[in-house]
Motif scaffolding. Structure first.
Motif, PDB file in Angstrom:
ATOM      1  N   VAL A 220       0.861  -1.187   0.000  1.00 31.54           N
ATOM      2  CA  VAL A 220       0.000   0.000   0.000  1.00 31.54           C
ATOM      3  C   VAL A 220       0.894   1.233   0.000  1.00 31.54           C
ATOM      4  N   ILE A 221       0.768   2.044  -1.042  1.00 31.18           N
ATOM      5  CA  ILE A 221       1.548   3.275  -1.146  1.00 31.18           C
ATOM      6  C   ILE A 221       0.628   4.448  -0.829  1.00 31.18           C
ATOM      7  N   LEU A 222       0.975   5.212   0.204  1.00 32.17           N
ATOM      8  CA  LEU A 222       0.179   6.384   0.569  1.00 32.17           C
ATOM      9  C   LEU A 222       0.569   7.526  -0.357  1.00 32.17           C
ATOM     10  N   ALA A 223      -0.025   7.506  -1.533  1.00 31.77           N
ATOM     11  CA  ALA A 223       0.341   8.442  -2.594  1.00 31.77           C
ATOM     12  C   ALA A 223      -0.575   9.657  -2.579  1.00 31.77           C
ATOM     13  N   ASP A 224      -0.271  10.584  -3.426  1.00 29.72           N
ATOM     14  CA  ASP A 224      -1.085  11.781  -3.628  1.00 29.72           C
ATOM     15  C   ASP A 224      -1.734  11.662  -5.009  1.00 29.72           C
ATOM     16  N   PRO A 225      -3.060  11.632  -5.132  1.00 31.28           N
ATOM     17  CA  PRO A 225      -4.029  12.064  -4.130  1.00 31.28           C
ATOM     18  C   PRO A 225      -4.592  10.961  -3.230  1.00 31.28           C
ATOM     19  N   SER A 226      -4.373   9.672  -3.583  1.00 33.40           N
ATOM     20  CA  SER A 226      -4.970   8.582  -2.801  1.00 33.40           C
ATOM     21  C   SER A 226      -4.147   7.307  -2.999  1.00 33.40           C
ATOM     22  N   PRO A 227      -4.450   6.244  -2.256  1.00 39.24           N
ATOM     23  CA  PRO A 227      -3.552   5.085  -2.209  1.00 39.24           C
ATOM     24  C   PRO A 227      -3.411   4.331  -3.525  1.00 39.24           C
ATOM     25  N   ILE A 228      -2.281   3.615  -3.608  1.00 38.71           N
ATOM     26  CA  ILE A 228      -1.983   2.701  -4.715  1.00 38.71           C
ATOM     27  C   ILE A 228      -1.717   1.330  -4.098  1.00 38.71           C
ATOM     28  N   LEU A 229      -2.284   0.281  -4.704  1.00 38.69           N
ATOM     29  CA  LEU A 229      -2.135  -1.079  -4.179  1.00 38.69           C
ATOM     30  C   LEU A 229      -1.397  -1.962  -5.172  1.00 38.69           C
ATOM     31  N   PHE A 230      -0.548  -2.860  -4.635  1.00 37.83           N
ATOM     32  CA  PHE A 230       0.074  -3.931  -5.409  1.00 37.83           C
ATOM     33  C   PHE A 230      -0.076  -5.223  -4.618  1.00 37.83           C
ATOM     34  N   TYR A 231      -0.454  -6.324  -5.293  1.00 34.90           N
ATOM     35  CA  TYR A 231      -0.488  -7.628  -4.636  1.00 34.90           C
ATOM     36  C   TYR A 231      -0.457  -8.707  -5.722  1.00 34.90           C
ATOM     37  N   PRO A 232       0.109  -9.874  -5.411  1.00 35.21           N
ATOM     38  CA  PRO A 232       0.171 -10.936  -6.421  1.00 35.21           C
ATOM     39  C   PRO A 232      -1.194 -11.565  -6.642  1.00 35.21           C
ATOM     40  N   ILE A 233      -1.483 -11.952  -7.890  1.00 30.87           N
ATOM     41  CA  ILE A 233      -2.723 -12.684  -8.163  1.00 30.87           C
ATOM     42  C   ILE A 233      -2.431 -14.050  -8.790  1.00 30.87           C
ATOM     43  N   SER A 234      -1.165 -14.316  -9.041  1.00 32.62           N
ATOM     44  CA  SER A 234      -0.715 -15.642  -9.475  1.00 32.62           C
ATOM     45  C   SER A 234       0.788 -15.688  -9.245  1.00 32.62           C
ATOM     46  N   SER A 235       1.403 -16.797  -9.603  1.00 36.29           N
ATOM     47  CA  SER A 235       2.843 -16.930  -9.402  1.00 36.29           C
ATOM     48  C   SER A 235       3.645 -16.042 -10.348  1.00 36.29           C
ATOM     49  N   THR A 236       2.999 -15.494 -11.380  1.00 39.64           N
ATOM     50  CA  THR A 236       3.723 -14.666 -12.357  1.00 39.64           C
ATOM     51  C   THR A 236       3.114 -13.280 -12.550  1.00 39.64           C
ATOM     52  N   GLU A 237       2.006 -12.969 -11.840  1.00 46.00           N
ATOM     53  CA  GLU A 237       1.312 -11.708 -12.088  1.00 46.00           C
ATOM     54  C   GLU A 237       1.097 -10.922 -10.795  1.00 46.00           C
ATOM     55  N   VAL A 238       1.202  -9.613 -10.916  1.00 44.90           N
ATOM     56  CA  VAL A 238       0.962  -8.706  -9.793  1.00 44.90           C
ATOM     57  C   VAL A 238      -0.121  -7.713 -10.203  1.00 44.90           C
ATOM     58  N   ARG A 239      -1.161  -7.622  -9.409  1.00 46.60           N
ATOM     59  CA  ARG A 239      -2.216  -6.638  -9.660  1.00 46.60           C
ATOM     60  C   ARG A 239      -1.799  -5.287  -9.102  1.00 46.60           C
ATOM     61  N   CYS A 240      -1.999  -4.248  -9.880  1.00 48.93           N
ATOM     62  CA  CYS A 240      -1.842  -2.873  -9.410  1.00 48.93           C
ATOM     63  C   CYS A 240      -3.197  -2.186  -9.503  1.00 48.93           C
ATOM     64  N   LEU A 241      -3.617  -1.565  -8.411  1.00 47.72           N
ATOM     65  CA  LEU A 241      -4.850  -0.784  -8.398  1.00 47.72           C
ATOM     66  C   LEU A 241      -4.512   0.634  -7.964  1.00 47.72           C
ATOM     67  N   VAL A 242      -4.768   1.573  -8.847  1.00 48.44           N
ATOM     68  CA  VAL A 242      -4.522   2.987  -8.569  1.00 48.44           C
ATOM     69  C   VAL A 242      -5.860   3.645  -8.248  1.00 48.44           C
ATOM     70  N   ASP A 243      -5.975   4.180  -7.043  1.00 49.32           N
ATOM     71  CA  ASP A 243      -7.223   4.838  -6.655  1.00 49.32           C
ATOM     72  C   ASP A 243      -7.242   6.271  -7.203  1.00 49.32           C
ATOM     73  N   VAL A 244      -8.340   6.621  -7.851  1.00 54.97           N
ATOM     74  CA  VAL A 244      -8.530   7.980  -8.373  1.00 54.97           C
ATOM     75  C   VAL A 244      -9.788   8.542  -7.718  1.00 54.97           C
ATOM     76  N   PRO A 245      -9.674   9.558  -6.869  1.00 59.53           N
ATOM     77  CA  PRO A 245     -10.856  10.095  -6.180  1.00 59.53           C
ATOM     78  C   PRO A 245     -11.897  10.634  -7.150  1.00 59.53           C
ATOM     79  N   GLY A 246     -13.161  10.552  -6.735  1.00 57.48           N
ATOM     80  CA  GLY A 246     -14.249  11.062  -7.549  1.00 57.48           C
ATOM     81  C   GLY A 246     -14.781  10.011  -8.502  1.00 57.48           C
ATOM     82  N   GLN A 247     -15.797  10.392  -9.268  1.00 61.09           N
ATOM     83  CA  GLN A 247     -16.466   9.458 -10.158  1.00 61.09           C
ATOM     84  C   GLN A 247     -15.978   9.538 -11.598  1.00 61.09           C
ATOM     85  N   LYS A 248     -15.143  10.527 -11.897  1.00 59.42           N
ATOM     86  CA  LYS A 248     -14.612  10.673 -13.244  1.00 59.42           C
ATOM     87  C   LYS A 248     -13.118  10.392 -13.231  1.00 59.42           C
TER      88      LYS A 248
END
Length: 487
Positions: A220-248
């Motif tokens: 979990v990266i406490l980034a600006d403007p909001s957090p970024i996540l990384f976690y493995p989803i298989s033995s060869t793949e890493v999911r990255c989720l970048v949070d973007v505030p708001g609906q757009k």
């Protein structure tokens, strides 16, 4: 018509629809629906599971199961659905990053069996495994179809109307219908008071053949403007989720998103992941989805029940959704298990009101933590919010009881509401104490007062929406003591 009612019910009564062979209809075969179908089927119930699309789902969330959720999976007999056959990865904790510093926060697993840990995986593979397991039971039937409405007569839900895969309008009847049709549910509005909030959106990418700084940990990266996540989803793949505030969010199609990720997000991620992050952006496989939260506000309705994301949602930052759903299934299973007859809809409805109370301590703790952490972890120009964010990072970095308590809440291993409130305000008081050293000034005192006020302003509205009495004092709610109806 939302509730077609009489005509369809006449067909059911005339034998044109086979309802006598079904005890429970479940709408939706996602995580909640599939697990529930297997659980109730294993108890001998005749279950009809209707799912809009039985192909393997392809989602960018629902990929991380906390250790508390894994324990519920074991309790339901579904732990083999997250084994090596779907290349699921064990997760032992989190790495938290802020301003170039990091802290490893391990799950407190010392007192558990060695197999107990979090699990991360492809959401679709997990769901398909549970669907197959549910379908392996002779008393569970799975059918592809789109449920268009609930059948209601004299205030009681009698079944569903749905369109088959071939487009044929069909009805199904059962004494109990459980709606688990997910976050986009079109049936929830008839069974609850939905107040859906969309605080942000996730931008999802998959990094291939990439090694995380801390193996088998969420990052979990406490980034600006909001957090970024990384976690493995298989033995060869890493999911990255970048949070973007708001609906757009910036447009993916015209290249705005790629520029945003490269110019705003990339400079804030750990250097070990930078090249892989830029590389996956250049490949262009970027997906987005809105993050929804919705407190549980049911309208107890004879003959029907809501479960899963159709019933209750929280921000996915903490990965608590599946843990709540599986915990709810355990509660419901234990309530229904003593019943030999489900046909007295009014008595059953009154009895199952206890479900909404019994689930609250676990569900509300995880929901409140998700909402509060998202607000604390998001950047803000407010000096008091900045201090709260820094205090949270430093508090967790202390280790020992300071990290074990919050992480036990996050993991679902110790979902106690009072523990959550105590740690949340301990962080705030810790932040105030730092402000007053080496000596307090009027400005620092003012910021400290606003920090405490801001902390209260974050957590108390969430607790209010969850229900103070049910969350902290469930034994004072009459429904807590409901006994099974007499056959």
């Amino acid at each position: 018509m939302v509730f077609p009612g009489e005509n369809f019910l006449k067909k059911a009564r005339n034998g044109e629809v086979d309802g006598s062979s079904t005890d429970i209809i479940i709408v939706g075969a996602g995580v909640a629906g599939s697990a529930l179908a297997y659980t109730l089927g294993k108890d001998g119930r005749r279950v009809r599971l209707i799912e809009r699309d039985l192909n393997e789902p392809d989602r960018i969330v629902g990929e991380l199961l906390q250790p508390g959720g894994y324990l519920k999976l074991v309790e339901l007999g579904l732990e083999d659905c997250v084994d090596d056959r779907i290349d699921a990865q064990r997760i032992f904790g989190y790495a938290l990053y802020k301003d170039g510093k990091n802290a490893r926060l391990s799950y407190p697993l010392e007192n558990y069996h060695s197999d107990v840990a979090g699990r991360s995986f492809h959401n679709g593979r997990f769901i398909q495994r549970m669907r197959r397991k549910a379908g392996s039971l002779p008393n569970v039937s799975i059918e592809q179809g789109t449920v268009t409405s609930l059948l209601k007569q004299n205030g009681t839900i009698k079944g569903v109307q749905y369109k088959t895969k071939d487009g044929q309008a069909t009805i199904a009847y059962a004494p109990l219908t459980i709606v688990c049709d997910g976050c986009f549910s079109n049936l929830r509005r008839f069974l609850c008071d939905p107040k859906v909030d969309v605080p942000s959106c996730f931008v999802g990418l998959v990094l291939e053949n990439c090694e995380l700084p801390y193996a088998n940990h969420g990052h979990v990266i406490l980034a600006d403007p909001s957090p970024i996540l990384f976690y493995p989803i298989s033995s060869t793949e890493v999911r990255c989720l970048v949070d973007v505030p708001g609906q757009k969010v910036p447009s993916v199609s015209n290249g705005e998103m790629a520029l945003y990720l490269k110019n705003v997000v990339a400079p804030q991620i750990p250097v070990e992941l930078y090249d892989d992050f830029i590389s996956v952006i250049d490949k262009g496989n970027i997906r987005t989805m809105p993050n929804r939260s919705m407190p549980a506000a049911p309208h107890p309705t004879p003959g029907a029940l809501l479960m899963g994301d159709a019933f209750n949602m929280r921000h996915p930052l903490t990965g608590g959704g599946m843990t709540v759903a599986l915990s709810d299934i355990v509660v419901l299973r234990d309530l229904i298990r003593p019943l030999s007859d489900l046909h007295d809809a009014s008595a059953l409805c009154e009895y199952l009101e206890s479900f909404y109370t019994l689930r609250k301590p676990v569900a509300s703790t995880i929901n409140t933590l998700a909402g509060a952490l998202y607000k604390v972890f998001s950047a803000s120009p407010d000096p008091a919010r900045k201090e709260m964010r820094q205090a949270c990072f430093d508090y967790l970095s202390l280790g020992g009881v300071f990290s074990n308590g919050p992480i036990s809440l996050l993991s679902g291993l110790n979902p106690r509401p009072m523990t959550l409130v105590l740690h949340f305000f301990a962080v705030a008081i810790y932040g105030v104490g730092r402000l007053f050293l080496p000596f307090p000034s009027p400005t620092r005192i003012w910021i400290g007062a606003r920090l405490i006020s801001g902390a209260a302003g974050i957590i108390f509205p969430i607790i209010k929406a969850e229900g103070v009495r049910q969350m902290f004092f469930p034994v004072t709610v009459p429904a807590y003591y409901r006994t099974p109806p007499v056959d």
